[in-house]
Design an enzyme around this catalytic site. Structure first.
Site, PDB file in Angstrom:
ATOM      1  CD  GLU A 107      -2.438  -2.920  -7.814  1.00 19.15           C
ATOM      2  OE1 GLU A 107      -1.598  -3.168  -6.926  1.00 19.15           O
ATOM      3  OE2 GLU A 107      -3.557  -2.433  -7.571  1.00 19.15           O
TER       4      GLU A 107
ATOM      5  CG  HIS B 120     -11.070  -7.179  -6.333  1.00 15.88           C
ATOM      6  ND1 HIS B 120     -11.338  -7.938  -5.222  1.00 15.88           N
ATOM      7  CD2 HIS B 120      -9.872  -6.587  -6.094  1.00 15.88           C
ATOM      8  CE1 HIS B 120     -10.352  -7.802  -4.359  1.00 15.88           C
ATOM      9  NE2 HIS B 120      -9.454  -6.997  -4.855  1.00 15.88           N
TER      10      HIS B 120
ATOM     11  CE1 TYR C  83      -7.305  -4.239 -10.050  1.00 11.06           C
ATOM     12  CE2 TYR C  83      -8.682  -3.489  -8.249  1.00 11.06           C
ATOM     13  CZ  TYR C  83      -7.439  -3.608  -8.835  1.00 11.06           C
ATOM     14  OH  TYR C  83      -6.331  -3.084  -8.214  1.00 11.06           O
TER      15      TYR C  83
ATOM     16  CD  GLU D 254      -2.727  -1.279  -0.081  1.00 14.14           C
ATOM     17  OE1 GLU D 254      -2.973  -0.250  -0.750  1.00 14.14           O
ATOM     18  OE2 GLU D 254      -3.086  -2.413  -0.442  1.00 14.14           O
TER      19      GLU D 254
END
Length: 808
Positions: free
Chosen positions: A620, A722, A728, A591
């Site tokens: 990411e 997600h 996502y 994170e």
């Protein structure tokens, strides 16, 4: 993590674990934290105990600073008296005229109520401590009225230039982003039925404004005029990227549709927004609904003291005031800090099965059943795609990503084939080990057995017990080591700034980030602990505000970025400090990687700064990159200090951790590939209302992605937030896509020499100046090549996972 775009501002999509965010294009104004996907990675802890991490005893109240103009400040000086700038939005008198009708008096009372609404006040940092559900309806409606007037003025005066188009547009976007982000964040971390209801009431109005903004023909035409002007080539690459993104996203939000079709499109967007929130609420409510009361300690034989303490604490909160870790009673829930220890350590196979089945079927029955919601979401997404001229929703999603549908599928299949044989061998090893241990179930290991026996095999093979490692990973030491690494790699200093900004819970920490000259460059909140009654599960990072030239305080050149990191680890139990598992350490590093990209950006164009406008499948990269440093010897040894003795983690234990890195890598890889593949299948080939149900698709995909077939009653899709409540959808593959990028990026440090501190610092600065600094102002492939000197290769990822031989 969470990715964001400007005119995505104009698009409706979904955010943490997860969280967490990232998604088709997640817009600025619809930020819903999504949890992180790896169920094995949750961040636990007990308390910040060192003096460097002490918390203020009371929550700091917000103090004034104009929000409704470019002087909106996120400065850190002591509280000062600030005079509001001219606010056409805030024309309310503080006292009533001496004589007036009852209707006029009521109007004044209403105006006074609005003038005291914290959502509409001037502030330095969002007043998280003083906002409640009663402020949402009047505050958001008043804000939307004001922004509607500003939008109308912009449309009348717009010209194809930066000062007459982009700057006023950013101000509109920013105001709603900050305020809506505040209440959406509170819903994720301090949920109440009243707050839910208030947000649900105003959400259609907010979505209507977003669509109105995103489908503005004057704004769209002005962006096209900029692109077609003779001055186009003289614009910076960041500005060209911003313009191109606005044009493409305007098309994806229906601006080119005929009036009838655009009206249909807008109805779909409104309904999708509503369904997404209902899906998320059902998952949260279903998770909260399950409680298992244990009164006989034999039923939880094998559970470590840390888990028993958590279970007893849960029992106390439910009215069993004399519950203790030693004598009980104990309450087990489906929240990760409670669920995972049972699956890892409980010798009671029946208990593991009960929890597994409960977890697997969350939100799949009764009033909380998400099945019909999923069907409707997929149906509407397909209708939306068809309206826009695409064959399926995956094509819509990929329109703003690095990959194409075919390229994503190709990568998933390449990684699946590299992982399958290794995963099969993982299961064979597990069965053999269980049989040698005399386990009655060794010939019929199933889903509620694999985690338990995997933990036993790992302990046996590497002599590592995660619970025994906890004393070496106290949260204060982990954070100190993480901040020290950031200083080494990126030349920044991080210091506590508790009390400067209002927070939503007394456990929340606030930090200041400074450059090598000692100047503040960013700030962030850190909310570490699980609060099952009010907080979403998982871990995520999101922005509070972005770096921006346009939104700079008067007298300064740029507004500095502010982020928040949210985790769900075990809260303090007794007088012990927060003691983490190694996987929880990885989660906080992950994170923090997201937060670094938001905070260390050097891009001053607010709409492409930090994590904004970065293609979803690249977002990411920094987070997964940071996880690699958990295995770097010097880094790990700097954080692995026994909380009582100060003893450093023994060298032989470090070597075992390193060796265990590839333990069951094939199985873990296959698990993520299953999620990504079923996501793509549902958004490409699945036909809503056709002969194949969503669960049929899941079962079909599982044939090639699960060594143990799923149970017939498997309903994990009903809690797959997600893709149904996060960002996502047709994008879960991006975790693996970004893993390729992040592993290759870390291999640059390996090539330079991890023991060569000078080379590490030089490579770290190059990483900062490219991957972290350029934000969405440059295409991610160009940014990667600028850092690495070549295009990415999957070889480092397969090598790190021990799967290279399988590929060969």
């Amino acid at each position: 993590m969470k990715r964001i775009r400007i005119m995505a501002t104009l698009v409706i999509a979904n955010m943490l674990m997860a969280t967490p965010t990232s998604r088709a294009s997640l817009n600025l104004l619809r930020r819903a934290p999504h949890p992180k996907p790896n169920a094995n990675k949750y961040y636990y802890s007990s308390s910040f105990s060192s003096s460097s991490h002490s918390r203020p005893s009371t929550l700091r109240k917000s103090y004034s600073c104009p929000i409704w103009s470019s002087s909106f400040s996120f400065c850190l000086p002591p509280p000062r008296s600030t005079t509001s700038t001219s606010l056409s939005f805030h024309p309310f008198s503080s006292s009533s005229p001496p004589s007036m009708s009852s209707a006029a008096a009521a109007a004044v009372d209403s105006a006074q109520t609005l003038s005291s609404n914290p959502l509409l006040q001037d502030f330095d940092f969002p007043p998280f401590d003083s906002v409640d559900a009663s402020h949402v309806r009047p505050g958001i409606r008043s804000l939307l009225q004001h922004l509607e007037v500003e939008l109308e003025q912009l449309e009348k005066s717009v010209e194809p230039s930066w000062p007459k188009l982009v700057e006023p547009l950013e101000k509109i976007v920013d105001r709603l982003t900050v305020v809506w982000g505040m209440i959406n964040h509170l819903k994720a971390v301090k949920d109440t039925p009243e707050l839910r209801a208030a947000i649900e009431d105003v959400q259609p109005e907010k979505v209507k404004f977003q669509l109105r903004l995103g489908q503005s023909k004057p704004i769209y035409n002005a962006f096209k005029a900029i692109r077609e002007s003779p001055d186009w080539s003289s614009l910076s690459e960041a500005r060209q990227r911003l313009v191109e993104a606005q044009i493409k996203e305007a098309v994806l939000i229906g601006i080119a549709l005929d009036d009838d079709k655009r009206e249909e499109f807008n109805k779909i967007e409104q309904e999708l927004e509503k369904l997404s929130h209902k899906f998320s609420e059902n998952v949260l409510d279903a998770t909260k609904k399950f409680e298992k009361l244990i009164t006989d300690k034999k039923e939880i034989d094998g559970l470590p003291p840390s888990a028993l303490g958590l279970f007893a604490q849960a029992a106390v909160s439910k009215g069993h005031e004399h519950a203790t870790a030693e004598t009980g009673p104990w309450i087990i829930t489906l929240d990760a800090p409670s669920y995972l220890p049972v699956m890892q350590h409980a010798k009671n196979r029946a208990l593991r099965e009960e929890l597994y089945r409960a977890y697997l079927t969350r939100a799949s029955s009764g009033d909380l059943d998400n099945t019909a919601i999923i069907d409707q979401i997929l149906k509407l997404r397909l209708e939306k795609a068809k309206l826009l001229g695409y064959n399926n929703y995956a094509e819509v999603s990929m329109a703003m990503k690095m990959a194409t549908v075919d390229k994503a599928a190709e990568l998933l299949e390449k990684l699946r084939s590299a992982s399958w044989d290794a995963a099969v061998k993982d299961m064979e090893d597990l069965k053999s080990f269980a049989k040698n241990q005399g386990a009655a179930e060794s010939d019929s290991l199933t889903h509620w057995d694999t985690t338990f026996w995997s933990e036993r095999l790992r302990e046996s093979k590497y002599d590592i017990n995660e619970e025994e490692l906890r004393p070496y990973f106290s949260l204060p030491k982990v954070m100190d080591g993480l901040f020290s690494l950031a200083n080494t790699l990126f030349g920044i200093d991080i210091e506590p700034a508790d009390g400067v900004a209002p927070v939503w819970n007394s456990d929340v920490r606030f930090y200041r980030v400074k450059d090598s000259s000692g100047n503040p460059i960013a700030y962030f909140y850190f909310d570490p602990y699980s609060r099952p009654s009010e907080k979403r599960g998982g871990a995520w990072m999101d922005e509070v505000v972005s770096r921006s030239r346009v939104m700079a305080q008067k007298g300064s050149s740029v507004r500095l970025p502010v982020a928040h990191m949210v985790c769900n680890q075990t809260p303090p139990v007794g007088d012990k400090p927060s003691l983490m598992t190694f996987r929880e350490v990885e989660t906080v590093f992950h994170e923090f990687g997201h937060a670094l990209q938001h905070m260390l950006t050097k891009e001053d164009e607010g709409l492409v700064a930090g994590i904004r406008n970065i293609e979803w499948d690249a977002v990411e990269l920094p987070s997964q990159f940071m996880e690699n440093w958990c295995y770097h010897r010097d880094t790990l040894m700097s954080i692995a200090k026994h909380y009582q003795t100060g003893e450093t983690l023994p060298e032989e234990v470090y070597k075992k951790l390193l060796a265990a890195r590839t333990f069951r890598a094939g199985s873990f890889s296959l698990r993520q590939l299953k999620f990504a593949t079923v996501d793509l299948e549902l958004h490409t080939r699945y036909v809503p209302g056709g002969p194949e149900s969503i669960y049929d698709v899941d079962q079909r995909v599982s044939v090639k992605t699960q060594v143990i077939p799923p149970l017939p009653e498997d309903r994990f899709l009903c809690s797959f937030s997600h893709i149904f409540a996060g960002g996502y959808a047709a994008g879960y593959y991006s975790y693996k896509w970004a893993e390729v990028l992040s592993a290759d990026a870390f291999s640059a440090f390996e090539d330079a020499g991890l023991d060569d501190i000078k080379a590490v610092k030089e490579t770290g600065q190059r990483f900062r100046n490219t991957i972290l600094a350029l934000g969405g102002g440059k295409a991610p492939l160009k940014v990667f090549v600028e850092f690495r000197g070549r295009e990415p290769s999957p070889e480092p990822l397969l090598r790190h996972n021990g799967l290279l031989a399988a590929t060969a």
